[in-house]
Scaffold this motif. Sequence first.
Motif, PDB file in Angstrom:
ATOM      1  N   ASN A 151      42.420 -41.811 -51.715  1.00 19.67           N
ATOM      2  CA  ASN A 151      41.410 -41.201 -52.561  1.00 19.67           C
ATOM      3  C   ASN A 151      41.336 -41.962 -53.876  1.00 19.67           C
ATOM      4  OD1 ASN A 151      40.877 -39.010 -50.750  1.00 19.67           O
ATOM      5  ND2 ASN A 151      42.767 -38.026 -51.450  1.00 19.67           N
TER       6      ASN A 151
ATOM      7  N   PRO B  28      36.825 -38.694 -53.015  1.00 21.86           N
ATOM      8  CA  PRO B  28      37.703 -38.675 -51.844  1.00 21.86           C
ATOM      9  C   PRO B  28      37.405 -39.802 -50.868  1.00 21.86           C
ATOM     10  CG  PRO B  28      35.951 -37.065 -51.592  1.00 21.86           C
ATOM     11  CD  PRO B  28      35.829 -37.609 -52.989  1.00 21.86           C
TER      12      PRO B  28
ATOM     13  N   VAL C 284      34.003 -38.320 -42.514  1.00 23.05           N
ATOM     14  CA  VAL C 284      33.454 -37.204 -43.272  1.00 23.05           C
ATOM     15  C   VAL C 284      32.505 -36.352 -42.433  1.00 23.05           C
ATOM     16  CG1 VAL C 284      31.533 -38.548 -44.253  1.00 23.05           C
ATOM     17  CG2 VAL C 284      32.374 -36.516 -45.453  1.00 23.05           C
TER      18      VAL C 284
ATOM     19  N   SER D 125      33.852 -33.220 -40.674  1.00 18.44           N
ATOM     20  CA  SER D 125      35.062 -32.711 -41.328  1.00 18.44           C
ATOM     21  C   SER D 125      34.725 -31.483 -42.164  1.00 18.44           C
ATOM     22  CB  SER D 125      35.677 -33.799 -42.220  1.00 18.44           C
ATOM     23  OG  SER D 125      34.836 -34.069 -43.329  1.00 18.44           O
TER      24      SER D 125
ATOM     25  N   THR E 260      39.525 -32.553 -48.557  1.00 20.06           N
ATOM     26  CA  THR E 260      40.143 -33.806 -48.157  1.00 20.06           C
ATOM     27  C   THR E 260      41.589 -33.801 -48.640  1.00 20.06           C
ATOM     28  OG1 THR E 260      38.051 -35.005 -48.317  1.00 20.06           O
ATOM     29  CG2 THR E 260      40.062 -36.330 -48.377  1.00 20.06           C
TER      30      THR E 260
END
Length: 474
Positions: free
Chosen positions: A390, A394, A399, A402, A407
């Motif tokens: 990160n 992030p 992604v 998710s 994160t």
Amino acid sequence: MSDQNHPSSGHGGKGRDPLLLNKIAGGILSAGLLVWIAIHAAGVITGEKDVKKPVIKTAEAPVAAQSSGIPSIDGLIVKADVKKGQAFVQQQCAACHTLNKGGAAGVGPNLYGVMGDPMFKKAGYTFSGAVKKVANGVWTYQKMNEWLDDPQKFAPGTRMGYTGIKNDHVRADAIAYLRTLADSPIPLPKPGAGGTAVASKGAAPAGLESGAPVIATLYASADASKGQAFFQQQCSACHSVNKGGANGVGPNLYGVVGAPMFAKAGYTFSGAAKQHADGKWTPHELDEWLYAPMKAVPGTHMAYPGIKNNQTRADVIAYLNKQSDHPVNLAAASGPAATTASAAGAAPTGLDASAPPVKTLMAKAAPAKGQAMFQQQCSACHSINKGGANGVGPNLYGVLGSKMFATAGYSFSSAAKTHATGDWTVHELNEWLYDPMKAVPGTHMAYPGIKNNVARANMIAYLNQQSDHPETFK
């Protein structure tokens, strides 16, 4: 504050928002921007690479190249500041365009000799059908003026996601500089030509009046450390803030709270700014200025769109106030009663940016173009490799699919967490990337979003590829 150009980008870091594609800001900072601005794709001034099919219906209809009704800029070109135009172009456009004679095409075409050249024609560069439809003759001052004011209005369907240069003087400076990129620059307009209409948009009476919401009650909860992080991301490329620091693109800002407006030793402000120098920089005046500089001071050379989030603006003013030998009591000095913090807080959970549907474009999206945009505008804040660390924002590997605003190892803001209502679907990413500040009121991500549907689809398609389980779009 500066009367010069500000690149713009913003991102939540630790304790801040995901700025999930901060530098889809662009430039808007990467010179500081930008962008605003970025921000910004960083100023693709004369078009973009070929699109096999226009993606929105408005791109199908021929559009007259001078149909925007933008007043002539000739009168301002004669008085334009080429050095300011050069600084603006180098900050906001050089990432996509080369400016030297014989320079190679990049994301955008080489711009040497553009003024007076045939429109949307450059050896070695492929323009889209959308811009070719409005190519009519050569690049005159007025045609370039209309293009740079609003590329998407000038050429509906263009892939240039840049929203345009709304400030007449900044646009004139940029065009005046482009004129110099030639073996034989085209003649300047005759003095007095076309100046009246634009001049009518000049400076207003002294005193700021941007219509900014009053934020006095937010100072009690202002976080100067967040203001410092925001300043370092979006302002430090143009301003120093240490005691005795040198002026740069913008003036040194140490002690700005309580200092005379638009008056700094060793720094030259524009006439427009001087007309609005009415007393000292009180918290109220800074609030007005930072909310919308170009509205507060019509004619300013500062192209920064402003900080629309009330709490972020309060944080920045709190930080600037601390950089002083004599900080003021913000609670006592802020003037009229203000919007409450709760009124400026997060909306109900779930994103709702009213973004146009983009899912139908995904089957035709170009991940490679999304990757180029990501590298220019996002890579400074986000890693996207598997297991990547990160950063300011992030890591974005995987992604799509998710959990929203979740994160491992990254601290999201409470505003973002309030809007975490499931997984990042194509629809949710589309809403977020269209307008982060509208999708999540209270976010620290100052990025205005990607308004071009195709560019947004390309970005999502690229993000989708960076995954162990990419989705298939049909």
